[in-house]
Design a protein around this motif. Structure first.
Motif, mmCIF file in Angstrom:
data_model
loop_
_atom_site.group_PDB
_atom_site.id
_atom_site.type_symbol
_atom_site.label_atom_id
_atom_site.label_comp_id
_atom_site.label_asym_id
_atom_site.label_seq_id
_atom_site.Cartn_x
_atom_site.Cartn_y
_atom_site.Cartn_z
ATOM 1 N N ASP A 132 0.829 -1.207 0.000
ATOM 2 C CA ASP A 132 0.000 0.000 0.000
ATOM 3 C C ASP A 132 0.862 1.255 0.000
ATOM 4 O O ASP A 132 0.589 2.212 -0.729
ATOM 5 C CB ASP A 132 -0.932 0.013 1.216
ATOM 6 C CG ASP A 132 -2.084 -0.979 1.090
ATOM 7 O OD1 ASP A 132 -2.378 -1.416 -0.046
ATOM 8 O OD2 ASP A 132 -2.689 -1.316 2.125
ATOM 9 N N LEU A 133 1.912 1.254 0.804
ATOM 10 C CA LEU A 133 2.769 2.444 0.899
ATOM 11 C C LEU A 133 3.550 2.670 -0.399
ATOM 12 O O LEU A 133 3.750 3.814 -0.809
ATOM 13 C CB LEU A 133 3.709 2.333 2.095
ATOM 14 C CG LEU A 133 3.018 2.525 3.456
ATOM 15 C CD1 LEU A 133 3.961 2.177 4.597
ATOM 16 C CD2 LEU A 133 2.501 3.957 3.627
ATOM 17 N N ALA A 134 3.942 1.594 -1.056
ATOM 18 C CA ALA A 134 4.626 1.740 -2.350
ATOM 19 C C ALA A 134 3.669 2.367 -3.370
ATOM 20 O O ALA A 134 4.067 3.180 -4.206
ATOM 21 C CB ALA A 134 5.120 0.382 -2.846
ATOM 22 N N HIS A 135 2.390 2.009 -3.270
ATOM 23 C CA HIS A 135 1.380 2.564 -4.173
ATOM 24 C C HIS A 135 1.107 4.038 -3.832
ATOM 25 O O HIS A 135 0.980 4.880 -4.716
ATOM 26 C CB HIS A 135 0.089 1.748 -4.043
ATOM 27 C CG HIS A 135 -1.016 2.215 -4.933
ATOM 28 N ND1 HIS A 135 -1.009 1.995 -6.292
ATOM 29 C CD2 HIS A 135 -2.155 2.901 -4.666
ATOM 30 C CE1 HIS A 135 -2.105 2.518 -6.819
ATOM 31 N NE2 HIS A 135 -2.812 3.082 -5.857
ATOM 32 N N LEU A 136 1.054 4.338 -2.537
ATOM 33 C CA LEU A 136 0.682 5.682 -2.087
ATOM 34 C C LEU A 136 1.846 6.670 -2.163
ATOM 35 O O LEU A 136 1.650 7.844 -2.457
ATOM 36 C CB LEU A 136 0.173 5.621 -0.639
ATOM 37 C CG LEU A 136 -1.152 4.884 -0.415
ATOM 38 C CD1 LEU A 136 -1.332 4.511 1.047
ATOM 39 C CD2 LEU A 136 -2.325 5.740 -0.891
ATOM 40 N N ARG A 137 3.070 6.165 -1.889
ATOM 41 C CA ARG A 137 4.232 7.065 -1.780
ATOM 42 C C ARG A 137 5.275 6.852 -2.872
ATOM 43 O O ARG A 137 6.223 7.620 -2.972
ATOM 44 C CB ARG A 137 4.921 6.859 -0.425
ATOM 45 C CG ARG A 137 4.154 7.397 0.768
ATOM 46 C CD ARG A 137 4.971 7.226 2.043
ATOM 47 N NE ARG A 137 6.312 7.785 1.907
ATOM 48 C CZ ARG A 137 6.836 8.700 2.714
ATOM 49 N NH1 ARG A 137 6.144 9.162 3.720
ATOM 50 N NH2 ARG A 137 8.064 9.139 2.530
ATOM 51 N N GLY A 138 5.129 5.770 -3.619
ATOM 52 C CA GLY A 138 6.118 5.491 -4.660
ATOM 53 C C GLY A 138 7.183 4.527 -4.166
ATOM 54 O O GLY A 138 7.232 4.152 -2.982
ATOM 55 N N ALA A 139 8.047 4.127 -5.080
ATOM 56 C CA ALA A 139 9.041 3.078 -4.795
ATOM 57 C C ALA A 139 9.937 3.419 -3.606
ATOM 58 O O ALA A 139 10.319 2.547 -2.827
ATOM 59 C CB ALA A 139 9.879 2.812 -6.035
ATOM 60 N N GLY A 140 10.276 4.698 -3.456
ATOM 61 C CA GLY A 140 11.160 5.073 -2.346
ATOM 62 C C GLY A 140 10.382 5.434 -1.093
ATOM 63 O O GLY A 140 10.756 6.349 -0.350
ATOM 64 N N ARG A 142 10.114 4.412 1.836
ATOM 65 C CA ARG A 142 10.732 4.432 3.179
ATOM 66 C C ARG A 142 11.464 5.744 3.469
ATOM 67 O O ARG A 142 11.697 6.069 4.628
ATOM 68 C CB ARG A 142 11.737 3.284 3.317
ATOM 69 C CG ARG A 142 11.098 1.932 3.466
ATOM 70 C CD ARG A 142 12.155 0.832 3.439
ATOM 71 N NE ARG A 142 11.552 -0.476 3.303
ATOM 72 C CZ ARG A 142 11.290 -1.302 4.321
ATOM 73 N NH1 ARG A 142 11.594 -0.951 5.548
ATOM 74 N NH2 ARG A 142 10.737 -2.476 4.115
ATOM 75 N N GLU A 143 11.836 6.464 2.412
ATOM 76 C CA GLU A 143 12.615 7.697 2.611
ATOM 77 C C GLU A 143 11.802 8.740 3.358
ATOM 78 O O GLU A 143 10.679 9.060 2.965
ATOM 79 C CB GLU A 143 13.062 8.266 1.248
ATOM 80 C CG GLU A 143 14.171 7.465 0.601
ATOM 81 C CD GLU A 143 14.330 7.804 -0.873
ATOM 82 O OE1 GLU A 143 14.094 8.981 -1.236
ATOM 83 O OE2 GLU A 143 14.673 6.899 -1.655
ATOM 84 N N GLY A 144 12.387 9.243 4.435
ATOM 85 C CA GLY A 144 11.737 10.292 5.204
ATOM 86 C C GLY A 144 10.523 9.834 5.993
ATOM 87 O O GLY A 144 9.743 10.654 6.488
ATOM 88 N N LEU A 145 10.346 8.529 6.113
ATOM 89 C CA LEU A 145 9.190 8.006 6.855
ATOM 90 C C LEU A 145 9.461 8.108 8.354
ATOM 91 O O LEU A 145 10.419 7.534 8.858
ATOM 92 C CB LEU A 145 8.964 6.542 6.461
ATOM 93 C CG LEU A 145 7.593 5.958 6.743
ATOM 94 C CD1 LEU A 145 6.528 6.674 5.943
ATOM 95 C CD2 LEU A 145 7.568 4.477 6.406
ATOM 96 N N GLU A 146 8.634 8.869 9.041
ATOM 97 C CA GLU A 146 8.815 9.099 10.476
ATOM 98 C C GLU A 146 7.510 8.826 11.212
ATOM 99 O O GLU A 146 6.460 9.277 10.777
ATOM 100 C CB GLU A 146 9.202 10.571 10.739
ATOM 101 C CG GLU A 146 10.608 10.950 10.297
ATOM 102 C CD GLU A 146 11.685 10.368 11.198
ATOM 103 O OE1 GLU A 146 11.378 10.114 12.392
ATOM 104 O OE2 GLU A 146 12.798 10.165 10.721
ATOM 105 N N PRO A 147 7.595 8.133 12.358
ATOM 106 C CA PRO A 147 6.362 7.983 13.136
ATOM 107 C C PRO A 147 6.052 9.275 13.887
ATOM 108 O O PRO A 147 6.965 9.998 14.281
ATOM 109 C CB PRO A 147 6.702 6.858 14.120
ATOM 110 C CG PRO A 147 8.185 6.964 14.320
ATOM 111 C CD PRO A 147 8.744 7.470 13.015
ATOM 112 N N LEU A 148 4.787 9.552 14.080
ATOM 113 C CA LEU A 148 4.401 10.617 14.988
ATOM 114 C C LEU A 148 4.814 10.209 16.404
ATOM 115 O O LEU A 148 4.954 9.010 16.678
ATOM 116 C CB LEU A 148 2.881 10.827 14.942
ATOM 117 C CG LEU A 148 2.314 11.396 13.648
ATOM 118 C CD1 LEU A 148 0.805 11.213 13.599
ATOM 119 C CD2 LEU A 148 2.680 12.866 13.512
ATOM 120 N N PRO A 149 5.024 11.157 17.325
ATOM 121 C CA PRO A 149 5.421 10.785 18.694
ATOM 122 C C PRO A 149 4.480 9.758 19.324
ATOM 123 O O PRO A 149 4.929 8.816 19.980
ATOM 124 C CB PRO A 149 5.393 12.121 19.444
ATOM 125 C CG PRO A 149 5.656 13.153 18.386
ATOM 126 C CD PRO A 149 5.019 12.627 17.137
#
Length: 221
Positions: free
Chosen positions: A88-96, A98-105
């Protein structure tokens, strides 16, 4: 002799005890706005990112618990969601993605608690397992339907695969079996009460994530 009333099944106890928090999580402003189609696909994407951090903690901890007498019976490969979230994330954000992926506190705190239970307290892990997966099999289907209609995802396709349990042909039957596992959980009454308390904590942690998402995506007045 008076017949003593049969004790309330643990699955019922756990459901009723967490009902209030469950309602609070479901009716959070963020979730209401998201399901009401008032937020863009970027909000849905950000929510999906947060889920990835939580499920990674839940599922990375699962392998070591397979033979545990308390948590072991709950570790079912057909429930695992990390791979679907990554599609789902590859579809929503593109192949990269994981880059800049940060959890909220709040997400980081939630994932840390799940990981801690997986490492140190299998019964507590069961509480988190229950609140996540049974919720996904139930209310998650409403989210999938709304997401498909609001943002045009293919039915049960990329973008909503997290909500699609390919290997569970009959969700109602699966949930029944799951509740039987809860009723038979290898824990005494005191430990069962601690599991119920951890369920409430899980809902509170989840609600905190919704609150922070609501701050990131406030509806403009």
């Amino acid at each position: 002799m008076n017949a003593t009333a049969a004790p309330t099944p643990f699955s019922t106890l756990i459901r009723t005890a967490s009902h209030e928090q469950h309602t609070e999580a479901e009716t959070s402003t963020f979730m209401s706005d998201l399901l009401g189609g008032r937020l863009g696909v970027d909000a849905y994407t950000r929510y999906t990112e947060q889920l990835w951090f939580v499920y990674r903690a839940l599922e990375e901890g699962a392998q070591a618990l397979r033979s545990d007498p308390v948590a072991g019976p709950f570790i079912r490969p057909e429930l695992m969601r990390t791979a679907e979230l990554e599609r789902d994330l590859a579809h929503l954000r593109g192949a990269g993605w994981r880059e800049g992926l940060e959890p909220l506190p709040a997400t980081a705190a939630y994932a840390a608690r799940v990981a801690e239970c997986a490492r140190t307290w299998p019964a507590g892990y069961v509480a988190h397992h229950y609140t996540r997966y049974l919720g996904d099999l139930s209310g998650g289907q409403i989210i999938r339907d709304k997401a498909e209609r609001t943002w045009g995802f293919a039915r049960k396709g990329d973008g909503v695969r997290f909500y699609v349990f390919e290997e569970i042909a009959n969700p109602a039957s699966f949930k029944r079996d799951y509740r039987e596992l809860l009723d038979a959980v290898n824990a005494d009454d005191l430990e069962k009460q601690r599991i119920v308390d951890e369920c409430k904590r899980a809902f509170a942690l989840n609600t905190a994530v919704f609150r922070e998402l609501g701050e990131v995506f406030p509806l403009s007045a």
